[in-house]
Design an enzyme around this catalytic site. Structure first.
Site, mmCIF file in Angstrom:
data_model
loop_
_atom_site.group_PDB
_atom_site.id
_atom_site.type_symbol
_atom_site.label_atom_id
_atom_site.label_comp_id
_atom_site.label_asym_id
_atom_site.label_seq_id
_atom_site.Cartn_x
_atom_site.Cartn_y
_atom_site.Cartn_z
ATOM 1 N N GLU A 87 -2.079 -2.922 -10.366
ATOM 2 C CA GLU A 87 -0.624 -3.010 -10.496
ATOM 3 C C GLU A 87 -0.222 -4.438 -10.787
ATOM 4 O O GLU A 87 -1.056 -5.291 -11.004
ATOM 5 C CB GLU A 87 0.065 -2.551 -9.207
ATOM 6 N N LEU B 226 0.845 -1.193 0.000
ATOM 7 C CA LEU B 226 0.000 0.000 0.000
ATOM 8 C C LEU B 226 0.889 1.256 0.000
ATOM 9 O O LEU B 226 1.003 1.944 0.989
ATOM 10 C CB LEU B 226 -0.887 -0.043 1.249
ATOM 11 N N HIS B 227 1.517 1.528 -1.178
ATOM 12 C CA HIS B 227 2.373 2.720 -1.264
ATOM 13 C C HIS B 227 1.509 3.911 -1.690
ATOM 14 O O HIS B 227 0.278 3.840 -1.656
ATOM 15 C CB HIS B 227 3.580 2.479 -2.178
ATOM 16 N N ALA B 228 2.157 4.990 -2.070
ATOM 17 C CA ALA B 228 1.425 6.247 -2.292
ATOM 18 C C ALA B 228 0.274 6.132 -3.287
ATOM 19 O O ALA B 228 -0.831 6.584 -3.021
ATOM 20 C CB ALA B 228 2.401 7.340 -2.740
#
Lengths: 102, 331
Positions: free
Chosen positions: A101, A28-30
């Protein structure tokens, strides 16, 4: 004061809780956090996301990123409000789709 | 691909109407005569001719009689080489060759190195209506300086609807529909000590296709129109420090009504570019809502742009740190 406390029929407080696992490679990145918040903000219900003993608002990008939820981590999502079930369903779908992604 | 920034380019509407200015010999002489130390020797009838290419030609081959390829759109310079070649010809040859040069559609002739053109040749120039100038400059120096000057004169100019402010050395063009609060925002920035370049209408020039220079139209320069107050003179109200004649454009900010924006960038990983005159400038969209201090937000956007200029992208850096931490935890 009964009038002030009376609830409107649509304002039934649903309470939904669900555990989901982050499956996309980078976690859970930006960018996923921004997508999460975009969806969460569409709903009126309150959304809380917890990882281990840390709980933050699902409508806060900085909060979600602070959880540092990498691949394989388990999040407990709680929603409370009139559209809680729908909100949880959409968020779960987003996480399952790996945030578009990988 | 997920961590790669997505780059999106918006093209300015203004950029599509290119207008390259018309430069006559007279304009050139008026603008640069002093710097290039030019003196008009003869042929003032030729001042209205147009310079059609922003550079200089040395007509050695033409004087030798070769006209198959001849850069007649350019200013012709007679330096030491051309002068000594003309001297070595017989008088009739010299007249014929010089006449042929003057009868081509050249804009004008410049004699460099302080040489004088023989009176009989000056008479030919006068007769054919070609202006002849003299300069004491060395041929090469003259060519360099004149080419740079012409290049600037020939740069295409567009008019953008937006206000231009210099924030800590970052030139920011503030765009937005009328009534969205551009002028109030510009006032806020002036109050914070930044300088106004232009209010509402900005002239933008491309410098050799490398960078954009913004300035105000001469008439409205240093004036602002503020709703409810009217036209104010920024120099009189705020002092000379509040203005600036021109500034390079570094950042475009578009103000948009909160409700019109469906999805806004919340993290700043992706880049948006705004294209003016084929040059792409970083672009940010700021949602406007009553009570939001837009001037402050633009100030921060400008400072963040300054950081990016130093190679520091806060959003990218933060995200890399975050991803690194998540990977460390899971392994």
């Amino acid at each position: 004061m009964g009038l002030l406390n009376r609830r409107t029929p649509t304002d039934s407080t649903e309470k939904v809780e669900k555990e989901v696992t982050i499956i996309n490679r980078l976690g859970l990145h930006a960018r996923p956090a921004a997508m999460f918040v975009r969806i969460a903000s569409r709903y009126r219900c309150e959304i809380l996301v917890a990882k281990e003993d840390e709980e933050i608002s699902g409508k806060s990008i900085m909060g979600l990123m602070m959880l540092a939820a990498g691949q394989g981590s388990k999040l407990r999502i709680r929603a409370e409000g009139p559209d809680a079930a729908e909100a949880i369903r959409d968020i779960e779908e987003l996480i399952q789709s790996r945030f578009n992604e990988d | 691909m997920s961590t790669e920034p997505v780059i999106q380019t918006i093209s300015s509407v203004a950029g599509q109407r290119l207008n390259v200015p018309v430069i006559t010999v007279e304009t050139f002489f008026r603008r640069h005569g002093k710097n290039l130390q030019l003196k008009l020797e003869s042929g003032s009838g030729g001042l209205e001719r147009r310079i059609r290419e922003p550079t200089i030609n040395r007509p050695g081959l033409a004087l030798a009689g070769f006209y198959t390829y001849f850069a007649e759109k350019r200013i012709q310079v007679l330096g030491a080489a051309e002068q000594s070649y003309l001297k070595h010809l017989t008088k009739t040859q010299r007249h014929r060759r010089f006449r042929a040069l003057c009868e081509a559609k050249i804009p004008c002739v410049v004699v460099s190195r302080g040489f004088y053109l023989a009176p009989d040749l000056l008479a030919i120039a006068e007769e054919t209506g070609v202006a002849v100038f003299r300069t004491p400059m060395i041929t090469m120096k003259f060519i360099n300086a004149a080419t740079i000057a012409l290049e600037l004169d020939f740069s295409p100019v567009v008019t953008e609807f937006g206000s231009m402010v210099d924030i800590l050395g970052i030139g920011v063009l503030i765009r937005g529909a009328s009534g969205v609060g551009k002028s109030e925002c510009v006032l806020g920035l002036i109050e914070r000590g930044y300088s106004l370049v232009s209010d509402d209408v900005t002239k933008i020039k491309s410098l050799e296709g490398r960078e954009l220079m913004a300035t105000a139209p001469e008439l409205t320069r240093y004036h602002m129109e503020v709703r409810g107050i009217g036209i104010i003179n920024v120099v009189s109200v705020f002092g000379i420090g509040a203005i600036r004649t021109e500034k390079r454009l570094d950042l475009v900010v578009t103000l948009k009504d909160w409700q019109e924006l469906e999805e806004m960038d919340r993290i700043g990983l992706d880049r948006e570019l705004y294209e003016i005159l084929k040059i792409q400038v970083p672009h940010v969209t700021i949602p406007v809502r009553p009570g939001r201090d837009i001037a402050r937000l633009i100030e921060v956007a400008a400072m963040d742009q300054k950081l990016k200029g130093l190679g520091l992208n806060s959003a990218v850096e933060f995200n890399q740190k975050l991803i690194g931490q998540m990977i460390a935890q899971s392994s």
